[in-house]
Each structure stands twice: as structure tokens, then as C-alpha cells.
Design a protein around this motif. Structure first.
Motif, PDB file in Angstrom:
ATOM      1  N   PHE A  35       0.819  -1.207   0.000  1.00 41.25           N
ATOM      2  CA  PHE A  35       0.000   0.000   0.000  1.00 41.25           C
ATOM      3  C   PHE A  35       0.860   1.267   0.000  1.00 41.25           C
ATOM      4  O   PHE A  35       0.508   2.257  -0.635  1.00 41.25           O
ATOM      5  N   LEU A  52     -14.818 -13.977  -3.372  1.00 39.75           N
ATOM      6  CA  LEU A  52     -13.446 -13.499  -3.608  1.00 39.75           C
ATOM      7  C   LEU A  52     -13.361 -11.980  -3.456  1.00 39.75           C
ATOM      8  O   LEU A  52     -12.433 -11.453  -2.826  1.00 39.75           O
ATOM      9  N   GLY A  60     -11.473 -10.074  -0.487  1.00 43.62           N
ATOM     10  CA  GLY A  60     -10.396  -9.156  -0.858  1.00 43.62           C
ATOM     11  C   GLY A  60     -10.594  -7.776  -0.250  1.00 43.62           C
ATOM     12  O   GLY A  60      -9.656  -7.177   0.283  1.00 43.62           O
ATOM     13  N   LEU A  61     -11.820  -7.278  -0.318  1.00 43.27           N
ATOM     14  CA  LEU A  61     -12.111  -5.951   0.233  1.00 43.27           C
ATOM     15  C   LEU A  61     -11.820  -5.895   1.726  1.00 43.27           C
ATOM     16  O   LEU A  61     -11.162  -4.955   2.206  1.00 43.27           O
ATOM     17  N   GLY A  94      -8.091  -6.108   2.463  1.00 42.35           N
ATOM     18  CA  GLY A  94      -7.437  -4.824   2.180  1.00 42.35           C
ATOM     19  C   GLY A  94      -7.719  -3.798   3.266  1.00 42.35           C
ATOM     20  O   GLY A  94      -6.803  -3.156   3.796  1.00 42.35           O
ATOM     21  N   TRP A  95      -8.987  -3.651   3.615  1.00 41.37           N
ATOM     22  CA  TRP A  95      -9.388  -2.690   4.659  1.00 41.37           C
ATOM     23  C   TRP A  95      -8.764  -3.076   6.008  1.00 41.37           C
ATOM     24  O   TRP A  95      -8.181  -2.240   6.706  1.00 41.37           O
ATOM     25  N   ARG A  98      -4.928  -2.612   6.409  1.00 45.16           N
ATOM     26  CA  ARG A  98      -4.577  -1.193   6.539  1.00 45.16           C
ATOM     27  C   ARG A  98      -4.904  -0.702   7.953  1.00 45.16           C
ATOM     28  O   ARG A  98      -4.087  -0.097   8.633  1.00 45.16           O
ATOM     29  N   PRO A 129      -2.313 -11.211   1.995  1.00 45.87           N
ATOM     30  CA  PRO A 129      -1.774 -10.425   0.887  1.00 45.87           C
ATOM     31  C   PRO A 129      -0.604 -11.069   0.122  1.00 45.87           C
ATOM     32  O   PRO A 129      -0.585 -11.007  -1.116  1.00 45.87           O
ATOM     33  N   PHE A 152      -8.974 -11.246  -6.437  1.00 49.54           N
ATOM     34  CA  PHE A 152      -8.757 -10.991  -5.018  1.00 49.54           C
ATOM     35  C   PHE A 152      -7.837  -9.794  -4.810  1.00 49.54           C
ATOM     36  O   PHE A 152      -8.116  -8.919  -3.983  1.00 49.54           O
ATOM     37  N   ALA A 160      -9.623  -6.480  -5.516  1.00 49.99           N
ATOM     38  CA  ALA A 160     -10.529  -6.132  -4.421  1.00 49.99           C
ATOM     39  C   ALA A 160      -9.740  -5.695  -3.185  1.00 49.99           C
ATOM     40  O   ALA A 160     -10.129  -4.743  -2.486  1.00 49.99           O
ATOM     41  N   MET A 161      -8.619  -6.355  -2.942  1.00 46.66           N
ATOM     42  CA  MET A 161      -7.792  -6.029  -1.774  1.00 46.66           C
ATOM     43  C   MET A 161      -7.213  -4.616  -1.892  1.00 46.66           C
ATOM     44  O   MET A 161      -7.225  -3.839  -0.925  1.00 46.66           O
ATOM     45  N   LEU A 162      -6.725  -4.278  -3.087  1.00 47.59           N
ATOM     46  CA  LEU A 162      -6.199  -2.924  -3.300  1.00 47.59           C
ATOM     47  C   LEU A 162      -7.300  -1.893  -3.105  1.00 47.59           C
ATOM     48  O   LEU A 162      -7.105  -0.873  -2.436  1.00 47.59           O
ATOM     49  N   LEU A 163      -8.479  -2.182  -3.641  1.00 41.98           N
ATOM     50  CA  LEU A 163      -9.602  -1.267  -3.486  1.00 41.98           C
ATOM     51  C   LEU A 163      -9.962  -1.114  -2.000  1.00 41.98           C
ATOM     52  O   LEU A 163     -10.182   0.003  -1.520  1.00 41.98           O
ATOM     53  N   GLY A 164     -10.002  -2.225  -1.272  1.00 40.30           N
ATOM     54  CA  GLY A 164     -10.312  -2.179   0.161  1.00 40.30           C
ATOM     55  C   GLY A 164      -9.329  -1.309   0.927  1.00 40.30           C
ATOM     56  O   GLY A 164      -9.716  -0.519   1.786  1.00 40.30           O
ATOM     57  N   GLY A 165      -8.047  -1.440   0.613  1.00 37.57           N
ATOM     58  CA  GLY A 165      -7.025  -0.649   1.285  1.00 37.57           C
ATOM     59  C   GLY A 165      -7.136   0.834   0.955  1.00 37.57           C
ATOM     60  O   GLY A 165      -7.007   1.700   1.824  1.00 37.57           O
ATOM     61  N   LEU A 193      -9.876   2.385  -0.033  1.00 40.22           N
ATOM     62  CA  LEU A 193     -11.101   2.878   0.612  1.00 40.22           C
ATOM     63  C   LEU A 193     -10.858   3.149   2.093  1.00 40.22           C
ATOM     64  O   LEU A 193     -11.319   4.153   2.636  1.00 40.22           O
TER      65      LEU A 193
END
Lengths: 144, 146
Positions: A41, A86, A90-91, A94-95, A98, B110, B127, B130-135, B137
Motif C-alpha cells: 500500500f 473473492l 479481498g475488500l 485490504g481494509w 490497513r 496479501p 482478489f 478487491a484487496m487494493l480497493l479495500g485498502g 477505501l
């Protein structure tokens, strides 16, 4: 596959040692924690830093090249859970990584190695949630 | 050693560490979400691979980080960048729980998800996207609520 003990495959321990050496190597050379979510990130930001881009590229190519040498390890042994699962997974990964300042590499491998209380708490949190999710919820949702 | 020299060698060190880490992920079997879920799912046939990976990795890092205490600075930089924060706070725990939920749902954290991009795994780009988008956001939400 050869097992060290209790059914733990030898290759998993060898791979783990490689991951540990990579983490220690990055700390000795650049003084950085090998936390993949953090590096990924931060690499997207304005002050990404060339070494982060190279680290991410190295990680992807390292796995790709090793897959040519050990094709039997390049498998996915569970059914595809589908697009919605998936994307949702993933969302929140990611959230969550972070918000929680790290994932399995940063908190798990590096943080526990540094005996960081914060990392121990984070590992406890994601292990507990992961076990509950994988053991109960996936079965209820019918995701194998 | 000059700063200029460091700037040239830092990307190489990053590349080598990333390469070894990615290769280790593949060797360890963690690029297979089935093995990860086999560990987290204690209800079915339990798969101890993840314990072996984490055990091997932490064993090395425990020793490695101990020795690092004797170093004044890293080889190619002026200082160490280890986090100094000590308190266990709410974002850490909530973030950890959220990450665990996603991890237990799909079987990807990750690193293995990124590695999957080179493995011809059709799940990985979805995946990772979506993970990049989640981070991103989360970052937007955190900045907005500052």
C-alpha cells in the motif's frame, strides 16, 4: 510428502525458513519490516520508493520462477469460492490489513520475531477470526 | 558509504528480499488457499502446513532480530524503521479481526494473493484487485474522518 513431525510437511518448514531469511535480510539491509500489506500500500503512494516496487515485483517473480522448479506445489486444492466471495474477502483483507497495520508477514513473521506486544495481539485477532470463519461460517455459507 | 550509493543498492536489496519471500511462499505451500483453509478449519481434515511455515519463519526472525540489536544501522540506510508504537488499540484489533474474516473466507492473505498473480491462478487478480480497493477505501475513510 516427507513430514518433520506431527504431519507437518518438510517443505512447509523449508519455505518458512526462506520467508524468515527474507524478512531478516530486508531488516539487515534496509532496516525495513517485511510486511507485505504495508509495503504494497505504501508503494502506491507518492513516496512509494523504488525498493518497494522492486520488493513487490521480486515477490511475484520469485513465486513464478519457483513454480517452474516445483510445479507440484503450484496447486489450488479447494473449489473456487466464486466471484462474490473473492471480492468480499479481498475488500475486507485490504481494509483490515490497513486498519490493523499489518498482515501475516508484518505482524506474524516480523512482529512475533521482534516480540512485539501489538503484533502478538494482532496475530491473536486474525487467527481467532480466521479459525471461526473457516471452521463455522464457511460451512454455513456452503463455501467449501 | 554515500547516500547516492545507497539509493542505487536499495532497490536491489528490495528485489532480492521480495524474490526470496515469494519463492518461500511457493515452496511452503501457502500459495494454495486450500492448505491455508485446511489449517484454519479445525472442523475437517486439519492441515498443519501453516504451523510449519510460521514456525520456521518465526524461528529465523526471532534469532535474526536479536542479532540486529547489535547493529547501529542497516547495511544500506542510516536508520532502522521498525514501528515504535507500543499500545494495543482498537484499530489494531478491529483491523486484525477484519483481516482474519477475509482470510478465513477465501484462504488468501496479501503475500500469497500477490504471488498467485504469477501462478496462472484465475482467482488471484480478482482478489488482489478487491484487496487494493479495500485498502484505498480504508485510507480514504481514515483521512476523511481525521
Amino acid at each position: 510428502m516427507n513430514s518433520v513431525f506431527l504431519g507437518i510437511p518438510l517443505l512447509s518448514v523449508i519455505g518458512g525458513i526462506m520467508i524468515g531469511l527474507a524478512a531478516v535480510g530486508l531488516y539487515y539491509s534496509l532496516g525495513r519490516i517485511a510486511g507485505i500489506s504495508g509495503i504494497l500500500f505504501t508503494s502506491l503512494g507518492r513516496n512509494g520508493g523504488m525498493w518497494r516496487w522492486m520488493f513487490v515485483g521480486g515477490l511475484i517473480s520469485g513465486a513464478g520462477i519457483m513454480a517452474q522448479l516445483l510445479p507440484e506445489m503450484n496447486v489450488v486444492t479447494r473449489p473456487n469460492p466464486g466471484l462474490i466471495v473473492l471480492i468480499a474477502a479481498g475488500l475486507i483483507v485490504g481494509w483490515g490489513t490497513r486498519l490493523g497495520s499489518g498482515c501475516t508477514s508484518g505482524h506474524g513473521v516480523c512482529g512475533m520475531g521482534r516480540l512485539s506486544i501489538r503484533s502478538l495481539a494482532a496475530v491473536g485477532s486474525f487467527m481467532a477470526a480466521g479459525i471461526i470463519m473457516a471452521t463455522f461460517v464457511r460451512h454455513l455459507l456452503g463455501v467449501a | 558509504m554515500s547516500i547516492r550509493y545507497h539509493q542505487n543498492i536499495q532497490p536491489l536489496a528490495g528485489l532480492l528480499a521480495g524474490f526470496l519471500l515469494g519463492a518461500g511462499l511457493l515452496v511452503s505451500g501457502m500459495t494454495d488457499p486450500g492448505k491455508v483453509l485446511g489449517f484454519l478449519d479445525i472442523g475437517s481434515h486439519w492441515n498443519p502446513s501453516l504451523m510449519g511455515v510460521l514456525g520456521g519463519a518465526v524461528m529465523v526472525s526471532l534469532l535474526g532480530f536479536q542479532f540486529a540489536k547489535k547493529m547501529k544501522h542497516p547495511w544500506f540506510d542510516k536508520q532502522f524503521y521498525a514501528p515504535t508504537k507500543k499500545e494495543v488499540d482498537q484499530p489494531l484489533i478491529i483491523g486484525g479481526l477484519m483481516f482474519g474474516i477475509g482470510w478465513g473466507l477465501a484462504g488468501y492473505c496479501p503475500g500469497p494473493a500477490l504471488a498467485g498473480l504469477a501462478l496462472g491462478n484465475p482467482e488471484a487478480p480478482i482478489f488482489v484487485g478487491a484487496m487494493l480497493l479495500g485498502g484505498v477505501l480504508q485510507n480514504w475513510w481514515a483521512t476523511r474522518n481525521k
